[in-house]
Structures are given as C-alpha cells and as structure tokens.
Design an enzyme around this catalytic site. Structure first.
Site: not given
Length: 550
Positions: A297-298, A471-473
């Site tokens: 994630d980011h 919010y980038h899983p």
C-alpha cells in the site's frame, strides 16, 4: 436454506473498478451470459455522483466496507481505517477521482518478471482504448473510450503558489503525467465528466444495463466460491433477509473483489495456506500459501501548513458560503463541489541517481485529519507525500471462516529501511518547497510537523505517528510464473479450473501512482484473455470495442 439459481456462462464477483469493465466487455457478445454480483447497493445516492461527495461516502457503512487494520508497529502501533467501496462502482464510486496510469517502467518490470502480456506495449493501448481524454491531446491518449478523463474545473491560489515554488527549485511543469514522462509538477487529471463523477459503473454499466444477457445482482454478498473436483462451478451468496443462494457458472467465476475481498474469498473457498485453512475448519481445495500475502500500500505523510489567505477550510465553514457553493454547482456544475481529493501533483525523485520518480505529492487547498471527518477550523493546505514503490509487505488473513467477519489486515508499514529513508526524504522535500517563494510568503505556520521536529530520527518518528493510507492496497493474489504465485499471467488461479482474479490484488508490485485506472486496465486485459480463450474453444471470433458513455 440454500437455493440454486439459473446458470450463467460467467459470474463476475465485485462490481468495482475492474468488475464493471469485465462485465461490460464479456456481455458485448450477445451469446455470452454474464452475471455481475455486488455486495453493496446500487449507486443511486446523489453523493456518489457529486465529485466532492467522498466526504459523505467514505467511512459511511452504507457505501464503505469500513475496514480497519490491526495495530501496526511500523506506524507506532496504530490501527487505521482502510475505506473500500461497497456499492455499485466499488471504490471508484467513493475515491478521490484522480486518474493516474502509473509509470511505463512499472509494467515493463511486470513483464520482466515473466508476466508475458503485461508490458507497457501491451497495456498502454488498453488505457488508451478505455478513456476519452477531454483535452484531446497527448501521446497515447484516448478519445473514444467510455471513461471520461478531464482537467479540474477548480483552481485555488495556494496550489498555484505550490507549483511556482516547486518550479523555483528546478522541478519542471508537466502538462500530462500520463504521457511519455511522469516527472514534474502540475494539475491532476480526473474521472469527472461535466462536473459529475465518472465511476466505473457510470462509464461501463450505465450504458449497457438493458443488455438481455447481463444480470446485475446487488446487495448479495458472496460467501464462497463453490469448488467441485478442482473446478469453480459457482458461488454462494447471502441476501439481506438471511437467505442463501447458489449461482452457477457454466464457464468461469471471475473474482474482482479487490485486494482485500479477493484473497478473503479464495481462502474461504479453500484456496490458501493449508495449515491456516485447516485451523479455521475450512476444507482445503488448493494449498496456495501466498494468498493474502505480498500486501502493498502507499503510505502518505500529510503535512499541514496554516495560511495567511483563505482556503477551502474557510469556504465550507459558513452556512452562507455553503449555500453559494451548492447553488453554483446546481446551476453550472462548477466550484468546490467539483473538487477531487487533490488539485495539484508532484512526481519527484528523492535521489538524483533514480531512473524514475519514487515519491508522489498530492496538494490540497484544505486540511483535515481524514476525508469524511470534516476540515480543520483554520486556514490551511496540505502537502501529502507518499513513497511510490514500498518494499514493505503485509498480509491479509482470515479472522474466521465466516465471510461476514472482516479479515485481519496487517500492512507492516515502514518495516523496510528503504521505505523509512524515502518517507523522511519526501517530508524534507515538502518542507523545502514550503520554504521557497512565492509559497513561503503565504504560509503563517508549519503546523504538522512543527518546525522543531528535526533530524532523521525525529522526522521518522513523526511519520510513524501520523502517516496513514492513501487507499491503494494491492498484491495479495500475486501474478507470476513461479509455482507460489496465486494466478498465472492469464489471471487463472493456479490449481483450480474455471477461476480467475482480476483486480489490484494480482499486481506483483504496486504501480507508481493511484490504482483506480490500473484496476480498470486489469479488468479490460482479463476480459480480452477470457474472450480469446472462449473464441479458441468455440471457433468464434473475439473482439469489438468498448461501449462508450452515451
């Protein structure tokens, strides 16, 4: 009691960024029966379609799965919220509307890892086919796709000052970061059409909902994939009234449930680490120990600066201003209600020896602890900085054998030294830009972090205590050619016939940017592969363009 239903050729689980594209493309052939299954409701709420509506939909259980991580040592033992869309359109119905393809090198690296068909030469034309870039210019940009991509209708002076300060430090202005070169600063591109959100559902489902061969089933949570003698033959769903039903697939089940939902469903269906599944009382269909692993994630560090001039924080506090903003949007589809999560970007390198940017800035003319929790009661703006290619890896594991129990999410943020070094360097670059004219003159106070937070150790400690997800899983059903990979390069689940995965969980490594556009591309690539396989088996031709938004 579980009831059986009629059979479709393909069951698509999850009507999110990827799933809507898959359903659109497969059902373009009238001879193919497609059922699209979504756990959430239809996208009828007006807040979904108003761009700034994410302030109302995120953290709202009517639209959001409202996941929360386990306490993570890398972020000072905090457990943080992980919003994910639970509605038609999935996370594309409540995200920040930013359209970012990622770096060409990301996809070339996937291909170099053995994933044939995933280089930039393979995926670049898919991005182009999916979009209509409303500016109508740029190398490799599309003009006939269903997904509308536009420039922001809103600008604010504080963001323009940030661009000028970055340029004063030698960072070039880039008019199209989705073009040949990502480096530089400029204005984000948005999935917005005439002032309204263009979600995956809006782009790829709305125009084709009347297709006789497409069924869209909402408010139906998939409990498991039915696997019989090594083949996926359907799914079991639960309805809000407590009833259960088996939906059957004559050809394939395609999971598009995202980086949390897809590995959870695989494990609930008996595909995962055999020991962990047995401990949960789940019958093992395939020992696949990497299901739920490789989570990436980011992580974003959100720096807040108080301003001498008004920002959107001030505009939305007054009832009179709120009425004016609402009226402007109602009459002209313009103003603050068209605002994406960020107005201005920066793709920068923390070290000159890097080939491509390793950090991304999101510049926002407002500040808040979290979208959905309201803005701060003072004039301020935000510099959000995230590392584009984290080396830390986390896990998704089952909490129980009940699909209604959210899985255990352990991101393991900042567990790799490179990640620590990069987030500290990014924070320092953000501070340097803030201390550069003309931006410096507009700032009244460095609020978060305070100016006395100095040195590597103190800055890293601040990052651990304050950073959060952007919010980038991704990565939890890794694509690869080795035996441990969850899916092969044609996105087939290893060891199970008739089962594929198509969403950000298949990424072997996270892309260098936001993940909504890549998710749609993955859905399109999967659909093409499925149609090619279908054509080879039936002797029929495959192809055809994506439907455009009417």
């Amino acid at each position: 009691m579980t009831q059986a239903a009629e059979i479709s050729d393909y069951l698509v689980v999850g009507a999110g960024s990827a799933g809507c594209v898959v359903a659109n493309r497969l059902s373009a052939d009238p001879g193919i029966r497609v059922t699209l299954i979504e756990a959430g409701r239809r996208d009828t709420s007006p807040w979904i379609h108003i761009p700034v509506g994410y302030f109302r939909t995120m953290h709202n259980p009517d639209f959001d799965w409202c996941y929360k991580t386990e306490p993570d040592p890398g972020i000072a033992g905090r457990a943080i919220h992980w919003p994910r869309g639970k509605v038609l359109g999935g996370s594309s119905s409540l995200n920040g509307l930013l359209y970012v393809r990622g770096q060409r090198e990301d996809y070339d690296h996937w291909a170099q890892m053995g994933n044939r068909g995933w280089s930039w030469d393979d995926v670049g034309p898919v991005f182009q086919e999916l979009e209509t870039f409303q500016r109508g210019e740029g190398e490799g940009r599309g003009t006939e796709g269903a997904l509308q991509v536009s420039d922001p209708r809103l600008r604010r002076q504080i963001c323009e000052l940030w661009i000028e300060a970055a340029k004063a430090r030698g960072i070039p202005y880039n008019p199209d970061y989705n073009g040949p070169v990502q480096d530089g600063v400029g204005h984000f591109q948005l999935t917005v059409d005439k002032g309204r959100r263009c979600s995956s559902a809006k782009a790829f489902l709305t125009p084709i909902r009347d297709r006789a061969n497409l069924s869209i089933v909402t408010e139906a949570q998939v409990l498991r994939v039915v696997i019989e003698e090594g083949r996926a033959t359907g799914v079991e769903i639960a309805r809000p009234d407590g009833s259960r039903q088996i939906l059957r697939a004559a050809r394939e089940v395609i999971l598009c449930a995202g980086a949390i939902g897809s590995p959870q469903l695989l494990m609930l269906s008996g595909v995962g680490d055999a020991g962990a599944l047995t401990a949960q009382g789940i019958r093992v269909a395939r020992h696949s120990p990497e299901v739920g692993r490789n989570l990436q994630d980011h992580l974003q560090a959100r720096l807040v600066f108080k301003c001498r001039e008004a920002t959107l924080n001030d505009e939305v506090r007054s009832l009179v201003n709120k009425a004016r903003i609402g009226l402007e949007y109602a009459l002209f589809r313009s103003g603050p209600m068209t605002m994406a999560a960020s107005l201005v970007f920066g793709f920068l390198k923390t070290r000159p020896d890097l080939a491509t940017p390793d950090i991304q800035f999101h510049i926002q003319p407002w500040s808040a602890d979290s979208p959905g929790e309201g803005v701060h009661p003072f004039s301020a703006f935000t510099q959000s900085v995230c590392q584009l290619r984290p080396e830390s890896r986390g896990t998704i594991t089952l909490r129980s054998s009940d699909a209604r129990d959210a899985p255990l999410i352990q991101p393991n943020y900042l567990s790799a030294q490179t990640d620590c070094d990069t987030i500290v360097a990014g924070i320092e670059i953000a501070r340097e830009i803030a201390r550069t004219e003309p931006l410096r003159g507009a700032i009244s106070q460095e609020f978060r972090p305070a100016p006395d937070v100095q040195g590597y150790d103190e800055v890293l400690a601040w990052a651990r205590e304050n950073s959060t997800t952007i919010y980038h899983p991704t990565g939890t059903c890794r694509m690869g050619v080795d035996d441990r990979a969850v899916v092969d390069p044609r996105l087939r689940v290893r060891g199970i016939h008739g089962l594929r995965v198509a969403d950000c969980s298949i990424m072997p490594e996270i892309v260098s940017g936001n993940t909504n556009a890549p998710a749609m591309m993955i859905g399109a690539r999967l659909a093409r592969m499925v149609l090619e396989d279908h054509a080879s088996e039936t002797g029929r031709a495959s192809g055809g363009a994506f439907d455009k938004v009417a």
